[in-house]
Design an enzyme around this catalytic site. Sequence first.
Site, PDB file in Angstrom:
ATOM      1  N   ARG A  32       4.832 113.276 120.947  1.00 36.12           N
ATOM      2  CA  ARG A  32       5.010 114.194 122.066  1.00 36.12           C
ATOM      3  C   ARG A  32       5.253 113.451 123.371  1.00 36.12           C
ATOM      4  O   ARG A  32       5.971 113.943 124.251  1.00 36.12           O
ATOM      5  CB  ARG A  32       3.789 115.110 122.173  1.00 36.12           C
ATOM      6  CG  ARG A  32       3.706 116.126 121.016  1.00 36.12           C
ATOM      7  CD  ARG A  32       2.292 116.665 120.846  1.00 36.12           C
ATOM      8  NE  ARG A  32       2.189 117.771 119.897  1.00 36.12           N
ATOM      9  CZ  ARG A  32       2.142 117.639 118.577  1.00 36.12           C
ATOM     10  NH1 ARG A  32       2.205 116.427 118.033  1.00 36.12           N
ATOM     11  NH2 ARG A  32       2.030 118.698 117.795  1.00 36.12           N
ATOM     12  N   GLN A 175       2.479 122.186 114.241  1.00 41.03           N
ATOM     13  CA  GLN A 175       3.895 121.839 114.303  1.00 41.03           C
ATOM     14  C   GLN A 175       4.757 123.061 114.590  1.00 41.03           C
ATOM     15  O   GLN A 175       5.681 122.997 115.404  1.00 41.03           O
ATOM     16  CB  GLN A 175       4.325 121.171 112.999  1.00 41.03           C
ATOM     17  CG  GLN A 175       3.711 119.791 112.797  1.00 41.03           C
ATOM     18  CD  GLN A 175       4.194 119.121 111.523  1.00 41.03           C
ATOM     19  OE1 GLN A 175       4.961 119.682 110.754  1.00 41.03           O
ATOM     20  NE2 GLN A 175       3.724 117.906 111.288  1.00 41.03           N
ATOM     21  N   ASP A 321      -5.163 116.602 108.207  1.00 38.74           N
ATOM     22  CA  ASP A 321      -4.589 115.299 107.864  1.00 38.74           C
ATOM     23  C   ASP A 321      -5.625 114.315 107.337  1.00 38.74           C
ATOM     24  O   ASP A 321      -5.257 113.268 106.793  1.00 38.74           O
ATOM     25  CB  ASP A 321      -3.895 114.689 109.081  1.00 38.74           C
ATOM     26  CG  ASP A 321      -2.546 115.330 109.353  1.00 38.74           C
ATOM     27  OD1 ASP A 321      -1.953 115.883 108.409  1.00 38.74           O
ATOM     28  OD2 ASP A 321      -2.089 115.296 110.506  1.00 38.74           O
TER      29      ASP A 321
END
EC number: 2.5.1.19
Length: 444
Positions: A32, A175, A321
């Site tokens: 980002r 996302q 994750d």
Amino acid sequence: MTAVTDLRFQIAPGGALRGRLRVPGDKSISHRSIMLSAIAEGESRIAGFLEGADALATLTAFRRMGVEIDGPDAGRVRVHGVGLRGLRAPDGPLDMGNSGTSMRLLAGLLAGQSFPVTLTGDASLSRRPMRRVTEPLALMGAHIGTTADGTAPLVIEPVPHLTGIDYRLTVPSAQVKSSLLLAGLYAGGETGVTEPAPTRDHTERMLTAFGYPVRRQGARACLNGGGRLRGCQLQIPADISSAAFFLAGASIAPGSDLLLEEVGINPTRVGVINILRGMGADIELLDRRTLGGEPVADIRVRTARLKGIRIPVDQVPLAIDEFPAIFIAAACAEGETILTGAEELRVKESDRIQVMADGLTRLGILAEPLPDGIRIVGGEFGSTAGGEPIDAHSDHRIAMSFAIAGLRASGSVTIRDCANVETSFPGFVELAAGVGLGIEASGA
């Protein structure tokens, strides 16, 4: 350095993790930082940038769209922003490598540009589902082509304009949320995204750091298009997803006492800490502070006797994750650990539910895949000596998770197809060896 076709990790059994280390910069924030710096007005300076293949794919993409970028040099990057409308058409497709974050977020950011662009990826990324972003972007007026299966390459055609929408996610996804908000920068009116459960909010935080107003109303984040981003300075904290392997490893290895420095503890990312603590882990957050707009802390973790738990569903989006590392901890815990509500793990870089279950079974652990999770019964790890190595299926998090499993194995453990570790954690082997993991890498 010459690439190898099959990088393997060889893990010596036993050992403890002791000392202190700083894992690389946060991958999500690194992506980002480049994206928003590129479309900001003026210069931005970034420190702590992750120099892994995934984040470098994002950086290279913006260079190819005419953005002048100096570095990276020891994690420092200088980006000369071109403003919201200053990107130029690249000279060919943009290769996102193995990075799903790059592809999905760029789909939104590029949907409102005045030029066509194609996003491609490696074989693994080309199998991952993209309709979750292309379909809501189409509701905004975007024109993005995919394969018949809804996968990459993504062929993005320019459109006269985008229109803001109010979109309600059915499955938590940072996302998808970020992709829509980035498209919203180029859309008329307001773009809002409502989440069924909290997900990482790095995009909203960073837009605010660049001076772009983002409104958060409970589970909804929204912004108006047509504003301006202004260059700024960013300090990227250490990645909690990379720290997760050491949190789990030090928890299961007898005699461990490890300090992880400057780790991001964004409340939308601390599921791994909450889950491990729920299992009985000895994890202490020290010197809490703010770094570049993100909360950070030094984390001390020591060996603990873990117990199996039913993982709370509300923690799943906060640890999505980190589950491969959590599964290793669960395999060393007393009793049964059950995870449900995590079907997202089926469509990561690999099917992480099945691949982890296969590897744990190879090590003698009872691991039963469920449609949306897994059931693991804690036990004693065996080894892969004399047998087939564990297959990481080109998934960096699988490879590193089974590496820490060696701390409790009865014999050596070999893991194949580990080259993609460099996508998220460059220097993993050296850092892990430096704090006590008996790891060697070799390739053919």
